[in-house]
Design an enzyme around this catalytic site. Structure first.
Site, PDB file in Angstrom:
ATOM      1  N   CYS A 137     -11.660  38.480  -9.410  1.00  0.00           N
ATOM      2  CA  CYS A 137     -11.398  37.181 -10.343  1.00  0.00           C
ATOM      3  C   CYS A 137     -11.994  37.429 -11.701  1.00  0.00           C
ATOM      4  O   CYS A 137     -12.880  37.904 -11.982  1.00  0.00           O
ATOM      5  CB  CYS A 137     -12.611  36.188  -9.523  1.00  0.00           C
ATOM      6  SG  CYS A 137     -12.701  34.474 -10.495  1.00  0.00           S
ATOM      7  N   ASP A 140     -72.290  45.311 -14.866  1.00  0.00           N
ATOM      8  CA  ASP A 140     -72.794  46.812 -15.016  1.00  0.00           C
ATOM      9  C   ASP A 140     -72.852  47.604 -13.565  1.00  0.00           C
ATOM     10  O   ASP A 140     -73.329  46.815 -12.629  1.00  0.00           O
ATOM     11  CB  ASP A 140     -73.783  47.080 -15.828  1.00  0.00           C
ATOM     12  CG  ASP A 140     -73.591  46.492 -17.354  1.00  0.00           C
ATOM     13  OD1 ASP A 140     -72.506  46.188 -17.866  1.00  0.00           O
ATOM     14  OD2 ASP A 140     -74.463  46.254 -17.922  1.00  0.00           O
ATOM     15  N   CYS A 142     -15.773  35.003 -12.279  1.00  0.00           N
ATOM     16  CA  CYS A 142     -16.769  35.400 -11.549  1.00  0.00           C
ATOM     17  C   CYS A 142     -17.148  36.780 -11.446  1.00  0.00           C
ATOM     18  O   CYS A 142     -18.033  37.485 -10.920  1.00  0.00           O
ATOM     19  CB  CYS A 142     -17.063  34.668 -10.023  1.00  0.00           C
ATOM     20  SG  CYS A 142     -15.888  35.234  -8.767  1.00  0.00           S
TER      21      CYS A 142
END
Length: 536
Positions: free
Chosen positions: A104, A343, A107
């Site tokens: 196509c 820490d 598409c």
């Protein structure tokens, strides 16, 4: 009239696989829709190699009838009729000799279920149902357990260019005709939506679940590198000028109000099935010990910490938790996120700190029992370096709660402090009387190498001192602060960069020897069991 009735009866006597899904009323409706299409316009589109699916879209077929029309190639070919031999000779085949169908020009094979896979392999499916079977098989091969899925489709910009070219041609040639009046391109089903309509229902049937907003994604990504490059070149060439021509070397253009097809190729497709993010939420705390001499509990970083190819710390909270969750979910990887961090030498005690663990592409959704077993396993590890509680699955709301909590949370600490003079009785009253005290903190010297030099105002909500028997210069400092306060610097003053500090308040030298987080207050995570400390 007799000929039309015969054709309709032939359609209604459709093959079993069509009749089992499409009723006679649907077949009749598709036939009547096709018969009502303007012959010259359809002939124009067919000669330009526009596929049957795109013709139905462009003329405004309903979503339901479009879905029915995709159930079998036989149904569409019967509605439109086969190409004559002369028409077939006019149509140039795709460059890919493996494909017998004519691609196509709008598409580029997407709605015909013709595509390139792995760059070279050409795939030509009989129907959208076959594509759905391929996707369902892939999901099952990967071992996913799902209760829903989200279908995502991405198409190249050239598709929109092609559709605009077709619409412009139809408008110029047939715009004055009655059937074209009031029609709009925006009312047509898009290629992306048409593909979704074609495969969602078969996927729902094969997977045994519904398509919805889901954490499990099926992603079809179509691309057309040649056309995309041509479009970009055209944009660059015409930048700053009004564009008068449609088409960009993509195989479809308008010349003298006619659609002209040149050579073009099909789209590539990349099929991805994944669960991009699953989160587990819980409470985490570095395990406390009755005897502080077990110092290895202060040797666990929050995340994996490597400096000059050398690992820092004995382990990390991230690895201890994430490595136990990942295998259960059959995921690819994990990420650890906590509501703040400390820490490496600071323990997390009390109720814990909220955290999230992302499991990337989780193939298995653990049950409640599995989640409880994960929690038990982490808490029973031989080296009790970390503990979790209230572990549970969460959705996107977990991230919202984490962000809200970051700005609202308060943290409580217990610090072992030494001062350069004996502790006095008035010191207790002096410290405990300070409520919601504002302090100014410049970026600490110890982190200046990796943090911007800024000044931040923080709040110390309350403090109290606790004596240590037999030691006049040592005490425990209990305090509640605004999130983000540097506690170590608040104690010793950081060469005057934090003011006021414990040292400046007591008018002596102060040093912090040990620090523990005893609570993290985040109301958004408050449960019947209490506050979660770290959630994953």
């Amino acid at each position: 009239m007799g000929e039309e009735t015969a054709q309709l009866n032939q359609l209604i006597s459709a093959p079993v696989e069509v009749k089992s899904i499409a009723g006679e009323d649907d077949v009749r409706a598709i036939y009547e829709f096709a018969r009502a299409l303007p012959f010259q316009a359809v002939e124009c589109l067919l000669s330009a190699k526009v596929c049957n699916q795109c013709i139905l879209r462009l003329f405004g077929i309903s979503e339901h009838l479009y879905y029915v029309s995709t159930l079998s190639p036989w149904l569409l070919s019967s509605v439109f009729g086969d190409f004559t031999d002369s028409e077939k000779q006019k149509c140039t085949k795709s460059k890919d000799s493996k494909v017998d169908s004519v691609l196509c020009s709008v598409c580029l094979g997407i709605l015909q279920i013709i595509y390139c896979y792995d760059k070279e392999l050409v795939v030509n499916k009989k129907s959208a149902n076959d594509l759905a079977i391929t996707i369902a098989d892939l999901i099952k091969q990967e071992g996913y357990q799902i209760d829903g899925f989200s279908l995502e489709v991405s198409i190249p910009p050239v598709i929109q260019e092609n559709e605009s070219s077709v619409w412009l041609c139809l408008k110029k040639k047939f715009g004055s005709e009655l059937w074209f009046q009031g029609k709009s391109q925006s009312e047509c089903i898009s290629v992306k939506d048409a593909l979704k309509i074609s495969i969602i229902k078969p996927l729902e049937s094969m997977l045994g679940c519904k398509s919805s907003i889901s954490t499990f994604h099926v992603r079809l990504t179509y691309s057309h590198p040649v056309a995309s490059t041509a479009i970009q070149n055209s944009i660059n060439k015409n930048q700053g000028f009004k564009r008068r021509k449609t088409g960009s070397g993509n195989g479809l253009k308008t010349v003298d109000d006619d659609l002209i097809c040149s050579d073009f190729s099909m789209s590539d497709v990349d099929v991805v099935v994944e669960r991009p993010l699953e989160s587990l939420q819980a409470n985490e705390s570095s395990e406390s010990f009755k005897f502080p001499s077990k110092l290895y509990s202060r040797n666990v970083s929050q995340t994996r910490w490597i400096v000059d190819d050398e690992r820092m710390g004995e382990a990390s909270v991230e690895e201890l938790i994430g490595s136990n969750i990942l295998p259960i979910c059959h995921g690819d990887s994990y990420k650890f996120h906590a509501a703040g961090r400390e820490d490496i030498d600071v323990r997390m005690l009390g109720s814990g700190r909220p955290f999230l663990v992302e499991i990337q592409n989780a193939r298995l959704m653990p049950s409640e029992d599995s989640v409880k077993n994960i929690e038990k396993h982490i808490n029973k590890m031989e080296k009790k370096l970390v503990g979790v509680k209230n572990l549970k699955m969460v959705g996107s709301e977990g991230w919202t709660l984490m962000r809200e909590g970051e700005s609202e949370k308060q943290k409580q600490y217990a610090a072992l402090v030494w001062i350069s003079r004996p502790l006095k009785d008035e010191d207790f009253q002096c410290i405990s009387s300070l409520k919601d005290m504002h302090i100014m903190q410049k970026t600490p010297v110890r982190v200046l190498h990796r943090r911007s030099p800024l000044a931040r105002e923080k709040i110390i909500h309350w403090m109290r001192l606790e004596r240590i028997c037999g030691h006049s210069q040592y005490f425990l400092l209990h305090l509640c602060t605004q999130a983000g306060t540097y506690i170590k610097e608040f104690v010793h003053g950081d060469l005057g960069r934090t003011y006021p500090s414990i040292g400046s308040i007591l008018d002596c030298r102060a040093e912090i020897l040990q620090l523990d987080v005893t609570d993290v207050k985040m109301d958004c995570f408050l449960t019947e069991e209490g506050y979660p400390l770290l959630q994953c």
